[in-house]
Design a protein around this motif. Structure first.
Motif, PDB file in Angstrom:
ATOM      1  N   UNK A  64      38.757  36.910  49.471  1.00 52.79           N
ATOM      2  CA  UNK A  64      40.169  37.044  49.835  1.00 52.79           C
ATOM      3  C   UNK A  64      40.506  38.496  50.154  1.00 52.79           C
ATOM      4  N   UNK A  65      40.019  39.429  49.331  1.00 51.29           N
ATOM      5  CA  UNK A  65      40.270  40.845  49.594  1.00 51.29           C
ATOM      6  C   UNK A  65      39.698  41.278  50.932  1.00 51.29           C
ATOM      7  N   UNK A  66      38.493  40.788  51.267  1.00 51.63           N
ATOM      8  CA  UNK A  66      37.898  41.119  52.566  1.00 51.63           C
ATOM      9  C   UNK A  66      38.703  40.580  53.727  1.00 51.63           C
ATOM     10  N   UNK A  67      39.195  39.343  53.594  1.00 45.89           N
ATOM     11  CA  UNK A  67      40.003  38.751  54.664  1.00 45.89           C
ATOM     12  C   UNK A  67      41.318  39.495  54.830  1.00 45.89           C
ATOM     13  N   UNK A  68      41.967  39.842  53.708  1.00 43.26           N
ATOM     14  CA  UNK A  68      43.235  40.571  53.786  1.00 43.26           C
ATOM     15  C   UNK A  68      43.029  41.952  54.386  1.00 43.26           C
TER      16      UNK A  68
END
Length: 388
Positions: A64-68
């Protein structure tokens, strides 16, 4: 000349059609990304007992952090427009997040409909609306919905809630379907209305360009008439009134012939880029501006109206807002794309000049590919390539 294939209707994004509107949406994009990052911790405060595999939870939050991060990075004004390969990485990260989030609660998931992962995917799909085509958002909404439905079916045998597997499949994927389809419809509506306005605006611009072209032709003709009135007519009058023609008169005739020939040849040989700069400098006679165009193949004359309009707008804003003392424009065609290098010499501090051109740089970012801005001593350099 259109060096690149025209953009297809399936690739249209709001950012390409209306870069400034997409730039205005960045605070919303940032807020959506932060919301996506905050939702998992908030959900786990009340449902932390369902986490049976903490390692998978960490992996899902990392995805999720990578996508954000990817969403926020690709929406920055200093980055090129979001390309399809990078967008595919974004969607794959969301898929990884869905799978690992389900694995983190395996065997202890009580209410599939309240899982945070589908909600986060829906929020991020909505946040990507200004930057990705409607068809792409629709495709990935279907993929994520089917994946969530499959995960609901897989979790059914071990779920605490005793409901049919189909019910878990529907409730687990419902949030993605609702927000994703809404995002695709919204993107489609925005791009369709903007495209209609875009087409009408360029029709008006084309008519204005034809009118301006006649004005430029009159300006060139006036230069020739001015030379005749200022030098040729007085010379001929003097010859008519004289009793004879001497060596000085012959030398004066040769000089006038060379001057007229030089003027005519220079007008014919000037490229569109140089004529554009000369016309701009001529509109500001009080400013001492050096304007040079390096376009040996006259690419500017063969470029489509949209590209010439952007170059002219960049030239005008450089003079009017930066009080430019020097303009240098270079056009080339590496790998079949129209590449532009624009140098502006300005007495203003370069950080101030950069801020003054922020809106124009946003426009360039949305309309071109591989745009960049850097500073040289006393000069601001803007480079970009047209990618569609």
């Amino acid at each position: 000349m259109n060096l690149d294939p025209p953009i297809s209707s399936s690739e249209v994004t709001l950012e390409r059609l209306d870069p400034l509107s997409a730039a205005a949406a960045r605070p919303v994009t940032t807020g959506a990304a932060l919301l996506a990052l905050v939702l998992p911790p908030l959900t786990l405060l009340s449902r932390g007992h369902e986490v049976t595999q903490p390692l998978w939870l960490i992996v899902s939050y990392a995805a999720l952090g990578g996508a954000a991060w990817l969403l926020l990075d690709r929406s920055r004004s200093t980055r090129p427009v979001w390309t399809a390969p990078s967008a595919q990485v974004f969607q794959v990260l969301l898929m990884v997040m869905l799978v690992t989030a389900a694995a983190a609660t395996a065997g202890a998931n009580d209410l599939v409909r309240d899982d945070w992962a589908p909600l986060v995917v829906g929020v991020l799909l909505v946040a990507s609306t200004p930057y990705r085509p409607a068809r792409e958002i629709l495709f990935w909404t279907i993929v994520h919905t089917l994946l969530c439905a499959a995960l609901g079916v897989i979790q059914a045998p071990s779920a605490i809630t005793d409901v049919p597997a189909l019910t878990l499949a529907v409730t687990g994927s419902f949030s993605i379907a609702v927000m994703g389809f809404a995002a695709a419809a919204y993107a489609r509506s925005l791009t369709s209305s903007t495209q209609l306005w875009h087409d009408r605006a360029w029709q008006s611009a084309a008519a204005a360009a034809l009118e301006h072209r006649s004005g430029v032709a009159r300006s060139v003709q006036q230069r020739r008439v001015s030379l005749l009135n200022r030098e040729v007519v007085p010379y001929l009058q003097r010859v008519v009134n004289a009793d004879g023609i001497g060596d000085d008169d012959r030398e004066e005739a040769r000089r006038l012939a060379r001057s007229i020939r030089t003027l005519l040849v220079s007008d014919v040989e000037k490229t569109w880029a140089q004529l554009m700069l000369d016309d701009l400098v001529g509109r500001h006679p009080r400013l001492n501006i050096t304007a040079v165009a390096d376009d040996p193949d006259d690419l500017g004359r063969r470029a489509v109206l949209e590209r010439r309009t952007l170059l002219r707008a960049l030239a005008a804003i450089s003079v009017e807002r930066l009080s430019a003392t020097g303009l240098a424009l270079r056009l080339s065609t590496p790998e079949g794309r129209l590449a532009v290098r624009w140098e502006v010499a300005t007495p203003r501090p370069l950080p101030d000049a950069h801020r003054e051109l922020r809106s124009m740089l946003e426009l360039i970012r949305g309309l071109t590919l591989r745009s960049s801005v850097h500073e040289l001593p006393g000069r601001l350099v803007i480079e970009f390539e047209y990618g569609y």
